[in-house]
Motif scaffolding. Structure first.
Motif, mmCIF file in Angstrom:
data_model
loop_
_atom_site.group_PDB
_atom_site.id
_atom_site.type_symbol
_atom_site.label_atom_id
_atom_site.label_comp_id
_atom_site.label_asym_id
_atom_site.label_seq_id
_atom_site.Cartn_x
_atom_site.Cartn_y
_atom_site.Cartn_z
ATOM 1 N N GLN A 1 38.297 35.771 2.535
ATOM 2 C CA GLN A 1 37.248 34.840 2.105
ATOM 3 C C GLN A 1 37.497 33.442 2.672
ATOM 4 O O GLN A 1 36.575 32.762 3.115
ATOM 5 C CB GLN A 1 37.204 34.761 0.576
ATOM 6 C CG GLN A 1 36.569 35.957 -0.096
ATOM 7 C CD GLN A 1 36.639 35.829 -1.600
ATOM 8 O OE1 GLN A 1 37.623 36.206 -2.222
ATOM 9 N NE2 GLN A 1 35.603 35.290 -2.188
ATOM 10 N N TRP A 2 38.758 33.021 2.632
ATOM 11 C CA TRP A 2 39.110 31.688 3.129
ATOM 12 C C TRP A 2 38.803 31.592 4.629
ATOM 13 O O TRP A 2 38.208 30.621 5.087
ATOM 14 C CB TRP A 2 40.586 31.414 2.857
ATOM 15 C CG TRP A 2 41.046 30.057 3.299
ATOM 16 C CD1 TRP A 2 40.954 28.897 2.597
ATOM 17 C CD2 TRP A 2 41.665 29.738 4.556
ATOM 18 N NE1 TRP A 2 41.476 27.855 3.339
ATOM 19 C CE2 TRP A 2 41.915 28.342 4.548
ATOM 20 C CE3 TRP A 2 42.030 30.473 5.675
ATOM 21 C CZ2 TRP A 2 42.513 27.681 5.619
ATOM 22 C CZ3 TRP A 2 42.632 29.816 6.740
ATOM 23 C CH2 TRP A 2 42.865 28.444 6.701
ATOM 24 N N GLU A 3 39.218 32.594 5.391
ATOM 25 C CA GLU A 3 38.990 32.579 6.839
ATOM 26 C C GLU A 3 37.501 32.596 7.169
ATOM 27 O O GLU A 3 37.047 31.919 8.104
ATOM 28 C CB GLU A 3 39.699 33.771 7.484
ATOM 29 C CG GLU A 3 41.221 33.659 7.463
ATOM 30 C CD GLU A 3 41.898 34.919 7.970
ATOM 31 O OE1 GLU A 3 41.168 35.925 8.231
ATOM 32 O OE2 GLU A 3 43.140 34.920 8.096
ATOM 33 N N LYS A 4 36.734 33.354 6.399
ATOM 34 C CA LYS A 4 35.294 33.436 6.647
ATOM 35 C C LYS A 4 34.629 32.082 6.445
ATOM 36 O O LYS A 4 33.745 31.683 7.202
ATOM 37 C CB LYS A 4 34.669 34.481 5.712
ATOM 38 C CG LYS A 4 33.236 34.844 6.082
ATOM 39 C CD LYS A 4 32.748 36.035 5.261
ATOM 40 C CE LYS A 4 31.359 36.449 5.709
ATOM 41 N NZ LYS A 4 30.863 37.621 4.943
ATOM 42 N N VAL B 1 30.698 30.242 5.696
ATOM 43 C CA VAL B 1 30.047 31.099 4.703
ATOM 44 C C VAL B 1 30.840 31.044 3.406
ATOM 45 O O VAL B 1 32.038 31.329 3.372
ATOM 46 C CB VAL B 1 29.946 32.555 5.200
ATOM 47 C CG1 VAL B 1 29.315 33.429 4.109
ATOM 48 C CG2 VAL B 1 29.131 32.610 6.472
ATOM 49 N N LEU B 2 30.150 30.674 2.320
ATOM 50 C CA LEU B 2 30.790 30.517 1.023
ATOM 51 C C LEU B 2 30.259 31.588 0.091
ATOM 52 O O LEU B 2 29.075 31.589 -0.267
ATOM 53 C CB LEU B 2 30.475 29.127 0.463
ATOM 54 C CG LEU B 2 31.397 28.572 -0.612
ATOM 55 C CD1 LEU B 2 32.823 28.471 -0.081
ATOM 56 C CD2 LEU B 2 30.914 27.195 -1.047
ATOM 57 N N VAL C 1 46.165 25.188 4.494
ATOM 58 C CA VAL C 1 47.278 26.142 4.550
ATOM 59 C C VAL C 1 48.566 25.526 4.025
ATOM 60 O O VAL C 1 49.501 26.253 3.696
ATOM 61 C CB VAL C 1 47.487 26.652 5.991
ATOM 62 C CG1 VAL C 1 46.269 27.436 6.463
ATOM 63 C CG2 VAL C 1 47.802 25.505 6.952
ATOM 64 N N VAL C 2 48.610 24.196 3.918
ATOM 65 C CA VAL C 2 49.804 23.537 3.393
ATOM 66 C C VAL C 2 50.170 24.066 2.010
ATOM 67 O O VAL C 2 51.344 24.092 1.627
ATOM 68 C CB VAL C 2 49.603 22.002 3.359
ATOM 69 C CG1 VAL C 2 48.516 21.621 2.354
ATOM 70 C CG2 VAL C 2 50.900 21.282 3.013
#
Length: 614
Positions: A10-13, A19-20, A152-153
């Protein structure tokens, strides 16, 4: 409290395609992701960048000394309860800087790899969606794990944070527990929230102790003849000399700067007041001098706003008038929100009279007072023969009557769905077709709407068209209810007396009592009660016996229907009496809750109620 998980997919999309998937993403997370994206936060950030230099960090800790004094013992206890779990406990200031960090060596080293250290700024703007930054922005407790974080931190972390607020809701800081995502525990957030609550209670107890010490200083100082103010360290007035209280009966609780401005005082000296225990700053003693005083009661014109009401002194109402003054000069559509009786039509007329359209008509329509089957002909008008019973030469509708001026649609939420569609077309095309006509009439109108209902909720419920809502909700104005502008009540009373040619001065105790009501009917209800008092007083001087409690107000909304004046009380006793009255008012007359608010036992409060005749 948010505990849902977001997948890496979901995060990558979202990061790659924008796209949310809101159906699988909590509203707070999706809201924060969108904000971070618009702000240009780097989702691939691997380390925090903004860390204070040692001297700046030391200064920030000094500035937050009170929070550290109160919170650190509880932060240490919280850390002791999770020691060895591989997590860190952090205390963060209102700006997002980490003031203190406790953790095992392994956990601290894990945190250092991403610069999650003391002095770092850990906000949404800096590192994207995270429990600390999102709690700071929303004022809500929140837990985030892994890919729920924007950058990503923080993807290898689980974080649980809760805000710490004072009794007025002002953000003091944030408490947080963070650790490896693999060790996420569902009870962590509960522990953080509980500890934050305990810190808040300790803060309030200290504030109360400081306030009592400040009041003792006031008691020893205000016997002087010169005008003095005692305010706390936030600039809020907690005591005033008799001369000031006589001029402004509602001075306690105001900001000192506002009180000076409203009553034409100037500040001569400001002396810090420190606690005898720990040398903490408690507040200030302000010595004042009096300037030439102008009347604080003003109606008719406020700035360039031709306002035929009472401007008063309340900050909230003054801010609303300033916004009204700004938008009056434009052609923007205005939507006025407020409870019944707050004066929505008065504001609408002020907007019209203060605009370039003031030479044109002002047409007011109460949409709630028109039968649905008559609304079309009332708004749009009709031509001869349009329907049975129509006037011979037809009739101009309200829209056409307002041509060249302003149309005020009160209670817009009462318009039925079919009329919503027709009104939307009028606003889009700027023309109206009367019932039975085949030719459109061009319109040059400004539209102002008002309602006591929640239009946003009506849109969500499907009772109001979303496209019409956005046509009308261009510049919203909120009129605060009378209970939120009690300091204006003395001016409203004088305004009523002037309009009624009633040449009297209300006794201060009676004004105070009128100001203690909730006034569900707002200004309209207040004026109705004043009219009853005038009739009962025979047009003469009113007293407590003429006061009729409105039936809409429950008896517990006030302390007693027959308050006895405080005779022979010392200043300190009078202040205590006022505090008890305010606490009882806030709790609806509940003695047990009032005692908790005042931090005194119920038995003690009962003795004081008897002592002060409350």
């Amino acid at each position: 409290m948010i505990t849902e998980m977001v997948s890496q997919r979901q995060w990558e999309k979202f990061m790659q395609e924008g796209v949310l998937d809101t159906s699988r993403l909590h509203a707070r997370i999706s809201e924060s992701w969108a904000l971070c994206q618009r702000a240009g936060v780097n989702p691939y950030l691997e380390k925090a960048r903004h860390i204070l230099e040692p001297d700046l960090f030391a200064k920030r800790k000094r500035d937050c000394g009170d929070l550290l004094d109160v919170a650190l013992p509880y932060v240490e206890k919280l850390y002791a309860s999770i020691r060895g779990a591989g997590s860190v406990v952090l205390l963060i200031d209102p700006d997002g800087y980490v003031l203190a960090l406790y953790g095992d060596d392994e956990a601290r080293h894990f945190a250092q790899t991403i610069n999650f250290v003391e002095g770092v700024k850990w906000t949404e703007e800096e590192v994207g969606t995270n429990a600390i930054g999102t709690a700071l922005r929303t004022g809500e407790a929140i837990a985030l794990t892994g890919a729920e974080h924007f950058s990503v931190v923080s993807h290898n972390w689980t974080c649980s944070a809760a805000p710490i607020c004072d009794e007025k809701g002002r953000m003091l800081g944030v408490l947080d527990i963070s650790g490896p995502a693999a060790k996420a525990h569902p009870h962590t957030l509960g522990a953080v929230v509980s500890t934050a609550y305990v810190i808040e209670q300790e803060w309030r107890m200290r504030e109360q102790r400081d306030r009592l010490e400040l009041m003792q200083f006031a008691y020893d100082s205000l016997s002087l003849s010169q005008p003095l103010l005692i305010c706390d360290r936030n600039g809020i007035v907690v005591a005033a000399s008799p001369e000031i209280r006589q001029r402004d009966a509602f001075c306690l609780g105001k900001e000192a700067a506002d009180l000076l401005k409203e009553n034409d005082y100037t500040e001569r000296t400001r002396t810090p007041i420190h606690s005898m225990h720990g040398n903490r700053l408690l507040g200030f003693c302000l010595s004042l001098s009096e300037a030439s005083r102008e009347p604080t009661f003003a109606y008719g014109k406020t700035g360039s706003l031709r306002f035929a009401g009472v401007a008063g002194k309340s900050k909230r109402f003054q801010l609303m008038l300033q916004e009204a003054e700004q938008v009056a000069k434009t052609e923007s559509t205005v939507h006025i929100e407020g409870e019944s009786g707050t004066g929505k039509e008065v504001i609408a007329r002020a907007l019209h009279e203060s605009s370039s359209r003031h030479g044109g008509p002002f047409v007011a329509v109460n949409c709630g007072a028109i039968a649905p089957d008559l609304m079309e002909s009332e708004l749009f008008g009709y031509v001869d023969g349009a329907f049975t019973g129509a006037r011979r030469n037809g009739r101009k509708g309200k829209l056409e009557q307002a041509n060249g001026g302003t149309l005020f649609l009160d209670e817009i939420g009462e318009i039925p769905p079919a009329m919503q569609v027709a009104l939307l077309r009028v606003l889009q095309e700027r023309e109206v077709i009367p019932v039975g006509a085949d030719k459109a009439i061009p319109l040059d109108i400004r539209v102002i709407t008002a309602t006591h209902r929640n239009l946003r909720q009506m849109v969500r419920d499907g009772a109001f068209r979303e496209d019409l809502f956005y046509r009308l909700y261009v510049f919203p104005l909120y009129i605060p209810p009378l209970r939120e502008r009690r300091e204006d009540i003395p001016d409203l009373i004088r305004h009523f007396c002037e309009k009624a040619a009633w040449d009297v001065e209300f006794p201060p105790a009676m004004v105070e009592w009128l100001a203690s009501y909730e006034w569900p009917g707002n200004i309209r209800q207040l004026f109705n009660v004043l009219e009853r008092i005038r009739i009962r007083a025979g047009g003469g001087m009113p007293d407590q016996t003429h006061l009729i409690i409105p039936e809409e107000i429950k008896p517990t909304s006030v302390i007693d229907t027959k308050p006895s004046p405080a005779v022979g009380l010392t200043y300190r006793e009078e202040v205590e009496r006022q505090e008890i009255m305010q606490a009882l008012h806030k709790t609806g007359g509940n003695v047990r809750l009032a005692g908790r608010l005042l931090h005194i036992p119920r038995s003690t409060l009962y003795r004081k109620l008897k002592k002060y005749g409350l």
